[in-house]
Design a protein around this motif. Structure first.
Motif, mmCIF file in Angstrom:
data_model
loop_
_atom_site.group_PDB
_atom_site.id
_atom_site.type_symbol
_atom_site.label_atom_id
_atom_site.label_comp_id
_atom_site.label_asym_id
_atom_site.label_seq_id
_atom_site.Cartn_x
_atom_site.Cartn_y
_atom_site.Cartn_z
ATOM 1 N N TYR A 209 0.991 -1.290 0.161
ATOM 2 C CA TYR A 209 0.382 -0.190 0.229
ATOM 3 C C TYR A 209 0.729 1.293 0.287
ATOM 4 O O TYR A 209 2.318 1.277 0.238
ATOM 5 C CB TYR A 209 -1.243 -0.155 1.395
ATOM 6 C CG TYR A 209 -0.438 -0.211 2.989
ATOM 7 C CD1 TYR A 209 -0.089 -1.509 2.998
ATOM 8 C CD2 TYR A 209 -0.132 1.521 3.438
ATOM 9 C CE1 TYR A 209 1.193 -1.320 4.387
ATOM 10 C CE2 TYR A 209 0.669 0.788 4.387
ATOM 11 C CZ TYR A 209 1.385 -0.485 5.269
ATOM 12 O OH TYR A 209 1.727 -0.177 6.091
ATOM 13 N N HIS A 223 -4.867 8.362 6.672
ATOM 14 C CA HIS A 223 -3.859 7.400 4.746
ATOM 15 C C HIS A 223 -3.723 9.462 4.117
ATOM 16 O O HIS A 223 -3.795 9.039 2.880
ATOM 17 C CB HIS A 223 -4.990 6.878 4.136
ATOM 18 C CG HIS A 223 -5.058 5.479 4.488
ATOM 19 N ND1 HIS A 223 -6.200 5.054 4.041
ATOM 20 C CD2 HIS A 223 -5.189 4.739 5.284
ATOM 21 C CE1 HIS A 223 -6.604 3.268 5.282
ATOM 22 N NE2 HIS A 223 -5.725 3.628 5.646
ATOM 23 N N ASP A 241 3.588 4.467 8.456
ATOM 24 C CA ASP A 241 2.461 3.541 8.127
ATOM 25 C C ASP A 241 3.370 2.865 7.110
ATOM 26 O O ASP A 241 2.929 3.445 5.725
ATOM 27 C CB ASP A 241 1.717 3.290 8.545
ATOM 28 C CG ASP A 241 0.139 2.318 8.329
ATOM 29 O OD1 ASP A 241 0.711 1.682 7.920
ATOM 30 O OD2 ASP A 241 -1.001 2.398 8.723
ATOM 31 N N ASP A 252 2.436 -4.855 7.292
ATOM 32 C CA ASP A 252 1.698 -3.411 7.412
ATOM 33 C C ASP A 252 2.314 -2.818 9.233
ATOM 34 O O ASP A 252 1.256 -3.596 9.920
ATOM 35 C CB ASP A 252 0.127 -3.712 7.029
ATOM 36 C CG ASP A 252 -0.789 -2.580 7.719
ATOM 37 O OD1 ASP A 252 -0.189 -1.575 7.629
ATOM 38 O OD2 ASP A 252 -2.329 -2.780 8.022
ATOM 39 N N HIS A 334 -7.467 -5.830 11.246
ATOM 40 C CA HIS A 334 -7.632 -6.480 10.089
ATOM 41 C C HIS A 334 -7.350 -7.872 10.238
ATOM 42 O O HIS A 334 -5.806 -7.556 10.747
ATOM 43 C CB HIS A 334 -8.105 -5.426 9.042
ATOM 44 C CG HIS A 334 -6.620 -5.287 8.953
ATOM 45 N ND1 HIS A 334 -5.131 -5.228 7.599
ATOM 46 C CD2 HIS A 334 -6.091 -3.714 9.202
ATOM 47 C CE1 HIS A 334 -4.422 -4.671 7.969
ATOM 48 N NE2 HIS A 334 -4.621 -3.706 8.534
ATOM 49 N N HIS A 341 -5.722 -5.665 3.978
ATOM 50 C CA HIS A 341 -7.194 -5.785 4.600
ATOM 51 C C HIS A 341 -7.189 -6.761 3.628
ATOM 52 O O HIS A 341 -8.231 -7.250 2.640
ATOM 53 C CB HIS A 341 -7.261 -4.731 4.102
ATOM 54 C CG HIS A 341 -7.177 -2.763 4.530
ATOM 55 N ND1 HIS A 341 -7.377 -1.820 3.659
ATOM 56 C CD2 HIS A 341 -6.316 -2.953 6.114
ATOM 57 C CE1 HIS A 341 -6.804 -0.740 5.137
ATOM 58 N NE2 HIS A 341 -6.289 -1.434 5.577
ATOM 59 N N ARG A 364 -13.149 -3.718 10.302
ATOM 60 C CA ARG A 364 -12.108 -4.590 9.551
ATOM 61 C C ARG A 364 -12.359 -6.023 9.258
ATOM 62 O O ARG A 364 -13.051 -7.030 8.647
ATOM 63 C CB ARG A 364 -11.124 -4.673 8.367
ATOM 64 C CG ARG A 364 -11.252 -2.744 7.578
ATOM 65 C CD ARG A 364 -10.088 -2.709 7.048
ATOM 66 N NE ARG A 364 -10.676 -1.870 5.746
ATOM 67 C CZ ARG A 364 -9.645 -0.486 5.800
ATOM 68 N NH1 ARG A 364 -8.966 -0.346 6.711
ATOM 69 N NH2 ARG A 364 -9.757 0.511 4.985
ATOM 70 N N GLU A 378 -3.739 -2.150 15.820
ATOM 71 C CA GLU A 378 -3.191 -1.056 15.533
ATOM 72 C C GLU A 378 -3.411 0.236 16.633
ATOM 73 O O GLU A 378 -4.698 0.647 15.799
ATOM 74 C CB GLU A 378 -3.693 -0.681 14.132
ATOM 75 C CG GLU A 378 -4.547 -0.872 13.846
ATOM 76 C CD GLU A 378 -4.029 -0.764 11.501
ATOM 77 O OE1 GLU A 378 -4.112 0.176 11.813
ATOM 78 O OE2 GLU A 378 -4.599 -1.491 11.454
ATOM 79 N N GLU A 417 1.706 -0.238 15.498
ATOM 80 C CA GLU A 417 0.653 -1.669 14.320
ATOM 81 C C GLU A 417 2.027 -2.223 14.342
ATOM 82 O O GLU A 417 2.951 -2.314 13.929
ATOM 83 C CB GLU A 417 0.300 -0.746 13.371
ATOM 84 C CG GLU A 417 0.117 -1.788 11.918
ATOM 85 C CD GLU A 417 -1.135 -1.187 10.856
ATOM 86 O OE1 GLU A 417 -0.585 -0.197 10.438
ATOM 87 O OE2 GLU A 417 -1.641 -2.245 10.915
HETATM 88 N N1 GLY Z 1 -1.975 0.367 6.438
HETATM 89 C C1 GLY Z 1 -3.546 0.941 6.372
HETATM 90 C C2 GLY Z 1 -3.808 0.620 7.415
HETATM 91 O O1 GLY Z 1 -2.950 0.351 8.355
HETATM 92 O O2 GLY Z 1 -4.385 -0.258 7.940
#
Ligand code: GLY
Ligand code: MN
Ligand code: MN
Length: 435
Positions: A209, A223, A241, A252, A334, A341, A364, A378, A417
């Motif tokens: 990402y 984001h 991130d 992530d 998530h 995700h 999520r 996170e 996270e």
């Molecule tokens: N990097 C996107 C998230 O932490 O969900």
């Protein structure tokens, strides 16, 4: 000498083969054709958008960048990979990697920008397949029952997948250390982003990402997608991130760092957010309801807000009145896999939808945790003016310490996270401490 990763990948492929055979047979299919996808052309142009192959294609091959390729999976028959590598003097055709999957499949290398012929039988085709290709194949395109069963087959990671996720973490950690150093050396967001890519040995198009690299107030944009090329005059904080892929599997990871001119309150909040993250990671285990764990994060945030005097009400009231949600509008985490995700986070094992609670729409993952699931943890805390300002005119607003909030605002926010794999009776944190 046998390669341990190759042995694990062979086990992964055998398990996948068995799972697909059970699902296809139960749903009455003779086989499924999986399309990798291909990059989109910019409209009216001859340049392509960045590309990432379909998750189910990656599940078998780990090839995130391979396009125009197809996998044919039929119960009881050797799987076939139509590996798109046409003769082309403009581009270097992709090479087959030295990985066990290439021996497991019958690999047909060549030009495959039209779908292969299917024999007689009832087939499904899944992926971003054009109308023309679906018609030519006479196969059912993306049938919902099949997709949901295949998504479910990605939820619990096996040993091979956990090794891949760990390796993705290890590479991402190299980037995070370099990002912090670039920040402390006075770099701009762009400098930090480039330092991350260099240390983690990846090009931007390979990231799972877009890196989020926010200095100061930009850290409050969840984001945040830009990279200022000039260092700002004031640099009280950095939030990064950013991840990595290994054989398709994603890391992530988020870290937040105080700058030299950070308010001591902010540095203290970061340290305490690490503690909150640790407590939540320690609570990860099979049978834990992730919605309840998310609610526990809100109680911990409530305590943090009260103890740091940002809120003058009780921790319970901070949660009940929505104050904690204004400081942290995203979910606790998530599922993580070949998509950052990952699929099936809001669906029970039997396919029943599990929507998030109305007051936590961004969550999520709403399932009960099971061994093998790999999740992010996170927790975050941000000064997001568009969420906090509306509270000013409500009863909750009287319990907010607006002077302290103003002091924190230039720091943006905090997110910590980690990536955590659920084991048979507890959890394993795949993310190292990053100093
Ligand atoms: N990097 C996107 C998230 O932490 O969900
Ligand atoms: Mn995440
Ligand atoms: Mn993240």
């Amino acid at each position: 000498m046998s390669d341990p990763l190759a042995t694990l990948q062979r086990e992964h492929l055998r398990a996948l083969e068995q799972y697909y055979a059970e699902v296809l047979t139960a749903l009455g299919y003779d086989g499924v054709l999986i399309y990798s996808g291909h990059p989109a052309l910019h409209f009216g142009d001859d340049q392509h958008a960045s590309f990432c192959s379909y998750g189910h294609f990656q599940h078998w091959t780990g090839q995130a960048g391979l396009s125009h390729s197809w996998l044919l999976i039929r119960p009881g028959q050797r799987p076939i990979c139509y590996f798109h590598a046409p003769n082309d003097f403009w581009h270097l055709p992709p090479q087959l990697p030295a990985q066990a999957w290439t021996e497991h499949f019958e690999v047909l290398t060549g030009r495959h920008d039209t779908p292969p012929k299917l024999g007689a039988g009832r087939f499904a085709v899944i992926g971003n397949v054009s109308d023309d290709d679906a018609t030519a194949l006479a196969a059912q395109r993306n049938p919902a029952a099949l997709l949901s069963a295949l998504d479910e087959g990605r939820v619990r990671k096996n040993e091979y997948e956990i090794v891949c996720l760990s390796e993705a973490n290890r590479m991402a950690e190299l980037g995070h250390r370099a990002a912090r150093e670039a920040f402390l050396a006075g770099g701009s967001e762009l400098d930090i982003h480039l330092a991350y890519l260099q240390a983690s040995r990846q090009r931007e198009g390979e990231l799972p990402y877009g890196n989020i690299v926010g200095i100061g107030a930009h850290a409050a944009v969840l984001h945040y997608q830009h990279y200022d090329s000039e260092p700002p005059r004031s640099r009280p904080s950095l939030l990064v991130d950013a991840g990595h892929r290994f054989r398709g599997y994603c890391a992530d990871i988020t870290r937040t760092w105080p700058g030299a001119e950070a308010d001591p309150l902010f540095a203290d909040l970061i340290a305490r957010m690490h503690d909150i993250k640790q407590r939540l990671v320690a609570a990860v285990a099979p049978g834990v309801d992730f919605v309840e764990l998310h609610e526990r994060m809100h109680r911990l945030l409530g305590e943090l807000l009260v103890e740091s005097e940002l809120v003058t009400a009780s921790a319970e009231a901070a949660v009940e009145s929505g104050i904690t949600r204004a400081f942290c509008p995203h979910g606790l985490g998530h599922l993580l896999g070949v998509q950052v995700h990952d699929v099936a986070g809001r669906t029970a094992r039997d396919g029943t939808p599990l929507p998030p609670p109305a007051e936590h729409p961004a969550l999520r993952l709403t399932r009960e945790l099971e061994a093998g699931m790999t999740v992010t943890i996170e927790p975050g805390l941000y000064v997001i003016p568009m969420l906090l300002e509306p509270l000013e005119s409500t009863p909750a607003g009287q319990h907010l310490n607006w002077a302290l909030i103003e002091r924190l605002a230039p720091h943006g926010g905090i997110r910590i996270e980690d990536n955590v794999s659920v084991t048979a009776n507890a959890a394993r944190n795949l993310t190292a401490d990053i100093e």
